[in-house]
Scaffold this active site. Structure first.
Site, mmCIF file in Angstrom:
data_model
loop_
_atom_site.group_PDB
_atom_site.id
_atom_site.type_symbol
_atom_site.label_atom_id
_atom_site.label_comp_id
_atom_site.label_asym_id
_atom_site.label_seq_id
_atom_site.Cartn_x
_atom_site.Cartn_y
_atom_site.Cartn_z
ATOM 1 C CB SER A 1 -0.087 -8.020 -1.472
ATOM 2 O OG SER A 1 -1.021 -8.585 -1.180
ATOM 3 C CD GLU A 16 -10.112 3.975 0.689
ATOM 4 O OE1 GLU A 16 -10.076 5.242 0.529
ATOM 5 O OE2 GLU A 16 -9.427 3.180 -0.085
ATOM 6 C CE LYS A 51 -4.064 -1.839 0.275
ATOM 7 N NZ LYS A 51 -4.987 -1.516 -0.955
#
Lengths: 278, 390
Positions: B372, B106, B84
């Site tokens: 990830s 969010e 991220k």
């Protein structure tokens, strides 16, 4: 002449009331609409319940939730419109919807059903002019006005593009934000009304945040042809959920008070404020 | 193709008030991506602060077990513990270039909220994170991490109280605070230009992977696998391989099985619809209402997916498969034991598919899995599911 054109030709400024179809229940919602009409709403905006209403604040979002919990579907909304049409044959009715409702049904079918039910206009809150190529011909085919939205943030170039496809009236968003009651309206409404007035002959109605008689007065003084009140009325449905008689009485009283803001008030500010507090 | 469209998908289905902000964002993005000052500052943050490049780890044990050559792209080793940060550093820096003074975001699993809080702290921008109230409970550790990093976490109690409602709440905040606020959207979803911005900032994953595998193996991989919720880590690793002869597989949350109706597999089991600003695949009912979704991985628990994935599905360029909660949990444990790497439950979906797909490859076949994120955030949940038995 369409019902919307006829209304604004006859009367200005007008009072537009907003309600979510199916709030607080499908049958109860018809009675709410009748109470609003009886109290003097000149035009009704009827929202199609949607689970993710991103343009709406908490009060109207909860109304969407209540309507969905009551099982309200687009079929029920069209049936409701048909019955309101029967009750008030000349009253303009505008469906207020999020686009996926239309996309899922297919635009042709949606507009055909809306017209058959007796709706005069459709406002698609999350369909900017750039994405409206598919629905525009469908609305035209069935004689439905596409009510355009213009925000304080809309550039002059986009105002032109939006107005070129608009009919009925234009919905001016008073503020940067979602729907919901505010203590005061932002400055600049007169500027927005004036700027859009230069570009269109369509009537202009102002909504978002309009919730008190003095707001109505501000909007009318800004030169608008109509005021739209949503959350302040929807909140009364929520507050009187268990008592329909009280709910209808509250709606009638609120609309009567708000309507008084439509006409110029000769009294000084102090007196006016005291009356509103009563 | 119109700008902002991926085939028929994408677009900008938003309230009028947001249009000016999206147009401003699009113009700024076009400008900063050409700006050498922006590129050099972003490169510095990615390298010196976030820890890029991340390793492409050859997994000797798993490769022996599966009978092919398995590599993991180690986004779990990026600062913050997930991919991220690639996007949040890029967008936070862009917000600085735009003169914005506040970030909102969010978050579902909490990873994007943590990554935004990190980027905000590093770049001196205050952060508010909207998080579904259900998610604040199942990802309590990440709530605490965000608060430690100086962010304010706002629990969202509307709707299903999960990621989709957090996005709704963030959009409502943004529309009311356009002048000073940048909405730092965390996945390749939402209205144009977000899907493109997020894909571009995440493409560093695939660019590195391509270079690393060529150095290591002298050829491209046979298959690249990534999990797909909104789809940002997947589009990031896929995009630089799209024009190559490499099989690309996106793995969705199969939950309790596609037949159960309790899953998050919008591409495998959804239909075309407009949701949160874009036309894409959507889990919806016959009237167009988004359905409740389910996944053991909070980050995959979402009814829609990025529009570029929708196009890649229709064209057949990427294959989308679903993996159940049970398969993902099995993969979570298996990777932990065989390689000493605890994957995020989201990433465990990609690992689970790799365990299946390996059968189709011979011993020289090369399989790359995008790992990830790391699984520390999920350890307590998994312990509860298994009665405390590892």
């Amino acid at each position: 002449m369409s019902r919307i054109d006829a209304l604004f030709a006859r009367k200005s400024p007008v009072f537009i009331g907003f309600t979510v179809a199916g709030d607080p229940g499908i049958e109860a919602s018809l009675r709410v609409a009748k109470a609003m009409i009886d109290a003097g709403a000149d035009l009704l905006e009827i929202a199609v319940p949607y689970a993710d209403p991103v343009a709406d604040g908490p009060v109207i979002e909860r109304a969407h939730v209540r309507a969905l919990r009551a099982g309200t579907t687009p079929d029920d909304v069209f049936a409701l419109v048909r019955r309101i049409r029967g009750y008030a044959p000349a009253l303009p009715l505008v469906l207020f919807t999020y686009h996926n409702i239309i996309h899922r049904r297919g635009p042709d079918r949606f507009f055909s059903e809306a017209a058959a039910a007796g709706a005069d206009g459709v406002l698609i809150v999350d369909l900017p002019v750039e994405e409206s190529g598919e629905v525009a011909p469908c609305a035209a085919r069935y004689g439905i006005d596409r009510i355009a939205l213009i925000a304080p943030t809309t550039s002059p170039e986009r105002q032109h593009a939006i107005l070129s496809g608009a009919s009925g009236f234009v919905y001016l968003i008073s503020l940067e934000g979602v729907t919901g009651e505010r203590d005061r309206l932002p400055p600049g409404i007169a500027g927005l009304v004036g700027a859009v007035r230069e570009k269109t002959g369509l009537p202009l109605a102002v909504g978002f945040g309009v919730s008190r008689p003095e707001h109505v007065r501000t909007v009318v003084a800004a030169g608008a042809d109509g005021v739209i009140v949503g959350s302040a009325l929807v909140r009364l449905i929520e507050e009187h959920a268990g008592d329909e008689a009280a709910m209808h009485a509250a709606l009638r009283a609120a609309i009567a008070a708000l309507r008084r803001g439509l006409v110029p008030d000769p009294e000084p500010d102090m007196l006016r404020r005291e009356r509103v507090e009563e | 193709m119109k700008p902002g469209r991926y085939g028929i998908y994408g677009g900008r289905y938003v309230p009028e008030t947001l249009m000016s902000a999206l147009i401003e964002l699009e113009e700024t993005y076009e400008r900063v991506r050409e700006d050498p000052e922006f590129s050099s500052r972003l490169s510095w943050y990615l390298r010196e602060y976030a820890g890029r490049e991340t390793p492409l780890t050859y997994c000797a044990n798993l490769s022996r077990d599966l009978g092919c050559r398995v590599y993991l792209k180690r986004e779990d080793l990026l600062h913050g513990g997930a991919h991220k940060l690639n996007n949040t550093l890029g967008q936070a820096l862009m917000a600085k270039f735009m003169g914005k003074r506040r970030l909102i975001a969010e978050t579902g699993a909490g990873q994007h909220g943590v990554a935004t809080a990190i980027a905000g702290a590093a770049l001196g921008l205050p952060v508010e994170v909207y998080m579904g109230e259900v998610d604040t409970r199942r990802q309590a550790l990440n709530v605490f991490r965000m608060e430690l990093l100086g962010a304010r976490v706002v629990p969202v109690v509307s709707g299903t109280r999960t990621l989709k409602d957090a996005i709704n709440a963030a959009m409502r905040d943004w529309v009311a605070n356009l002048g000073d606020t940048h909405y730092l959207l965390g996945s390749c979803v939402g209205p144009h230009p977000f899907p493109r911005i997020v894909r571009d900032f995440q493409s560093v994953i695939g660019e590195e992977t391509r270079r690393q595998i060529l150095e290591r193996e002298g050829r491209l991989p046979d298959t690249v696998v990534a999990c797909v919720g909104g789809g940002s880590n997947a589009i990031g690793i896929f995009y630089p391989f799209v024009n190559d002869n490499v099989a690309l597989v996106g793995v969705e949350a199969g939950g309790e099985g596609l037949d159960s109706g309790r899953h998050g597999a919008s591409l495998s089991a959804g239909s075309v619809g407009v949701f949160q600003g874009a036309l894409s695949y959507l889990l919806q009912d016959g009237d167009g209402q988004a359905l409740e979704t389910h996944s053991v991985a909070a980050g995959l628990d979402h009814p829609s997916v990025g529009p570029e994935h929708a196009m890649l599905k229709d064209s057949g360029r990427v294959r989308y498969e679903a993996v159940t909660d049970a398969e993902a949990l099995h993969a979570f444990r298996r990777l932990s034991r065989t390689e000493g790497i605890i994957p995020a439950l989201e990433s465990a979906h990609a690992v689970a598919y790799a365990l299946r797909a390996a059968d189709d490859l011979d011993k020289d076949g090369i399989l790359v899995v995008n790992l990830s994120g790391r699984g520390d955030k999920d350890v307590a949940d998994v312990a509860n599911l298994h009665g405390g038995v590892a």
